[in-house]
Design a protein around this motif. Structure first.
Motif, mmCIF file in Angstrom:
data_model
loop_
_atom_site.group_PDB
_atom_site.id
_atom_site.type_symbol
_atom_site.label_atom_id
_atom_site.label_comp_id
_atom_site.label_asym_id
_atom_site.label_seq_id
_atom_site.Cartn_x
_atom_site.Cartn_y
_atom_site.Cartn_z
ATOM 1 N N ARG A 36 0.815 -1.212 0.000
ATOM 2 C CA ARG A 36 0.000 0.000 0.000
ATOM 3 C C ARG A 36 0.849 1.262 0.000
ATOM 4 N NH1 ARG A 36 -4.665 0.079 4.192
ATOM 5 N NH2 ARG A 36 -4.999 2.048 3.105
ATOM 6 N N ARG A 37 2.118 1.118 0.384
ATOM 7 C CA ARG A 37 3.021 2.288 0.371
ATOM 8 C C ARG A 37 3.502 2.597 -1.041
ATOM 9 N NH1 ARG A 37 5.643 -0.197 5.133
ATOM 10 N NH2 ARG A 37 7.347 -0.827 3.786
ATOM 11 N N LEU A 38 3.587 1.579 -1.879
ATOM 12 C CA LEU A 38 4.106 1.777 -3.230
ATOM 13 C C LEU A 38 3.007 2.326 -4.141
ATOM 14 C CD1 LEU A 38 6.119 -1.525 -3.598
ATOM 15 C CD2 LEU A 38 7.011 0.731 -3.087
ATOM 16 N N PRO A 39 3.376 3.172 -5.124
ATOM 17 C CA PRO A 39 2.363 3.737 -6.015
ATOM 18 C C PRO A 39 1.798 2.683 -6.965
ATOM 19 C CG PRO A 39 4.540 4.400 -6.730
ATOM 20 C CD PRO A 39 4.720 3.674 -5.433
ATOM 21 N N LYS A 40 0.551 2.908 -7.395
ATOM 22 C CA LYS A 40 -0.053 2.011 -8.389
ATOM 23 C C LYS A 40 0.593 2.306 -9.731
ATOM 24 C CE LYS A 40 -4.744 1.891 -6.583
ATOM 25 N NZ LYS A 40 -6.109 2.262 -6.955
ATOM 26 N N LYS A 41 0.893 1.251 -10.474
ATOM 27 C CA LYS A 41 1.488 1.441 -11.796
ATOM 28 C C LYS A 41 0.836 0.503 -12.786
ATOM 29 C CE LYS A 41 5.650 2.296 -12.897
ATOM 30 N NZ LYS A 41 7.077 2.246 -13.158
ATOM 31 N N GLY A 42 0.923 0.853 -14.047
ATOM 32 C CA GLY A 42 0.478 -0.060 -15.086
ATOM 33 C C GLY A 42 -0.952 0.169 -15.517
ATOM 34 N N PHE A 43 -1.360 -0.654 -16.445
ATOM 35 C CA PHE A 43 -2.664 -0.518 -17.066
ATOM 36 C C PHE A 43 -3.193 -1.901 -17.368
ATOM 37 C CE2 PHE A 43 -5.210 -0.271 -20.962
ATOM 38 C CZ PHE A 43 -6.179 0.624 -20.549
ATOM 39 N N SER A 44 -4.468 -2.083 -17.226
ATOM 40 C CA SER A 44 -5.081 -3.378 -17.521
ATOM 41 C C SER A 44 -6.202 -3.194 -18.532
ATOM 42 C CB SER A 44 -5.651 -3.972 -16.242
ATOM 43 O OG SER A 44 -6.433 -5.096 -16.542
ATOM 44 N N ASN A 45 -6.253 -4.091 -19.501
ATOM 45 C CA ASN A 45 -7.310 -4.047 -20.504
ATOM 46 C C ASN A 45 -8.535 -4.854 -20.074
ATOM 47 O OD1 ASN A 45 -6.627 -2.410 -22.727
ATOM 48 N ND2 ASN A 45 -5.047 -3.854 -23.308
ATOM 49 N N ALA A 46 -8.541 -5.350 -18.832
ATOM 50 C CA ALA A 46 -9.608 -6.238 -18.370
ATOM 51 C C ALA A 46 -10.991 -5.623 -18.540
ATOM 52 C CB ALA A 46 -9.379 -6.617 -16.921
ATOM 53 N N MET A 47 -11.114 -4.316 -18.325
ATOM 54 C CA MET A 47 -12.434 -3.695 -18.413
ATOM 55 C C MET A 47 -12.942 -3.585 -19.854
ATOM 56 S SD MET A 47 -11.435 0.226 -17.440
ATOM 57 C CE MET A 47 -12.972 0.993 -17.858
ATOM 58 N N PHE A 48 -12.062 -3.834 -20.819
ATOM 59 C CA PHE A 48 -12.458 -3.727 -22.223
ATOM 60 C C PHE A 48 -12.723 -5.080 -22.877
ATOM 61 C CE2 PHE A 48 -9.695 -0.033 -21.386
ATOM 62 C CZ PHE A 48 -10.648 0.959 -21.530
ATOM 63 N N LYS A 49 -12.572 -6.171 -22.115
ATOM 64 C CA LYS A 49 -12.723 -7.484 -22.743
ATOM 65 C C LYS A 49 -14.190 -7.794 -23.024
ATOM 66 C CE LYS A 49 -13.121 -10.688 -18.873
ATOM 67 N NZ LYS A 49 -12.509 -11.701 -18.075
ATOM 68 N N ASN A 50 -14.406 -8.594 -24.061
ATOM 69 C CA ASN A 50 -15.759 -9.017 -24.419
ATOM 70 C C ASN A 50 -16.118 -10.271 -23.646
ATOM 71 O OD1 ASN A 50 -16.431 -7.011 -26.194
ATOM 72 N ND2 ASN A 50 -15.678 -8.079 -27.989
ATOM 73 N N VAL A 51 -17.240 -10.254 -22.985
ATOM 74 C CA VAL A 51 -17.702 -11.415 -22.228
ATOM 75 C C VAL A 51 -18.701 -12.170 -23.095
ATOM 76 C CG1 VAL A 51 -18.733 -12.185 -20.069
ATOM 77 C CG2 VAL A 51 -17.417 -10.078 -20.120
ATOM 78 N N THR A 52 -18.447 -13.474 -23.262
ATOM 79 C CA THR A 52 -19.259 -14.280 -24.164
ATOM 80 C C THR A 52 -20.147 -15.246 -23.397
ATOM 81 O OG1 THR A 52 -17.477 -14.186 -25.789
ATOM 82 C CG2 THR A 52 -19.152 -15.848 -26.141
ATOM 83 N N ALA A 53 -21.424 -15.296 -23.758
ATOM 84 C CA ALA A 53 -22.345 -16.293 -23.211
ATOM 85 C C ALA A 53 -22.353 -17.468 -24.185
ATOM 86 C CB ALA A 53 -23.744 -15.716 -23.093
ATOM 87 N N VAL A 54 -22.167 -18.677 -23.657
ATOM 88 C CA VAL A 54 -22.060 -19.863 -24.504
ATOM 89 C C VAL A 54 -23.322 -20.712 -24.373
ATOM 90 C CG1 VAL A 54 -20.762 -21.979 -24.863
ATOM 91 C CG2 VAL A 54 -19.559 -19.878 -24.347
ATOM 92 N N VAL A 55 -23.893 -21.112 -25.520
ATOM 93 C CA VAL A 55 -25.073 -21.974 -25.548
ATOM 94 C C VAL A 55 -24.772 -23.136 -26.485
ATOM 95 C CG1 VAL A 55 -27.538 -22.084 -26.051
ATOM 96 C CG2 VAL A 55 -26.556 -19.969 -25.216
#
Length: 149
Positions: free
Chosen positions: A59-78
């Motif tokens: 928690r003392r160290l700064p946050k770094k980097g970037f994640s593409n997780a919020m942009f991923k497509n979620v697929t429903a499979v049938v």
């Protein structure tokens, strides 16, 4: 030498430490936990990264980097087997009808039909994505497939 002749090297295997088995065992009374305190209690463990109340390093160290997780497509499979069970001959299968049938729940970007199982009914399938085997089986049964953007 055969498999049944194999043995571990002398001194390689140790007896399990039998704690709490009387004073004369050498591990009696407090069972190697010392006297009192958090670590002496049952269930008393300090979680990894805990620094005694001091602000931990992560928690003392700064946050770094970037994640593409919020942009991923979620697929429903049938699967085709599910469509065959839930829909009548000549039914239109789209996202709305799949939700009503209880095959798709929650939020998804894409609905994909996979070719697991067989289809015997003539279905009109309108989905975002479909596997080649599923498309082939639906068309073989006399149904139609349209992909929507």
């Amino acid at each position: 030498m055969r498999l049944h002749d194999l043995k571990p090297t002398k001194g390689a295997r140790h007896r399990r430490k039998r704690v709490g088995c009387g004073e004369s065992s050498g591990h009696g009374k407090t069972s190697g936990r010392g006297n009192k305190g958090q670590k002496a209690r049952s269930g008393g463990a300090i979680r990894p990264g805990f620094e005694g109340g001091q602000m931990p390093l992560y928690r003392r160290l700064p946050k770094k980097g970037f994640s593409n997780a919020m942009f991923k497509n979620v697929t429903a499979v049938v699967n085709l087997s599910d469509l065959n069970e839930r829909f009548e001959d000549g039914a239109v299968v789209n996202e709305e009808s799949l939700r009503q049938a209880g095959l798709v729940k929650g939020t998804y970007d894409v609905v994909k039909v996979l070719g697991a199982g067989e289809v015997t009914r003539k279905l009109t399938v309108e989905v975002s994505s479909i596997s080649a085997s599923a498309k082939e089986k639906i068309e073989k049964a006399g149904g139609t497939v349209t992909l929507k953007a």
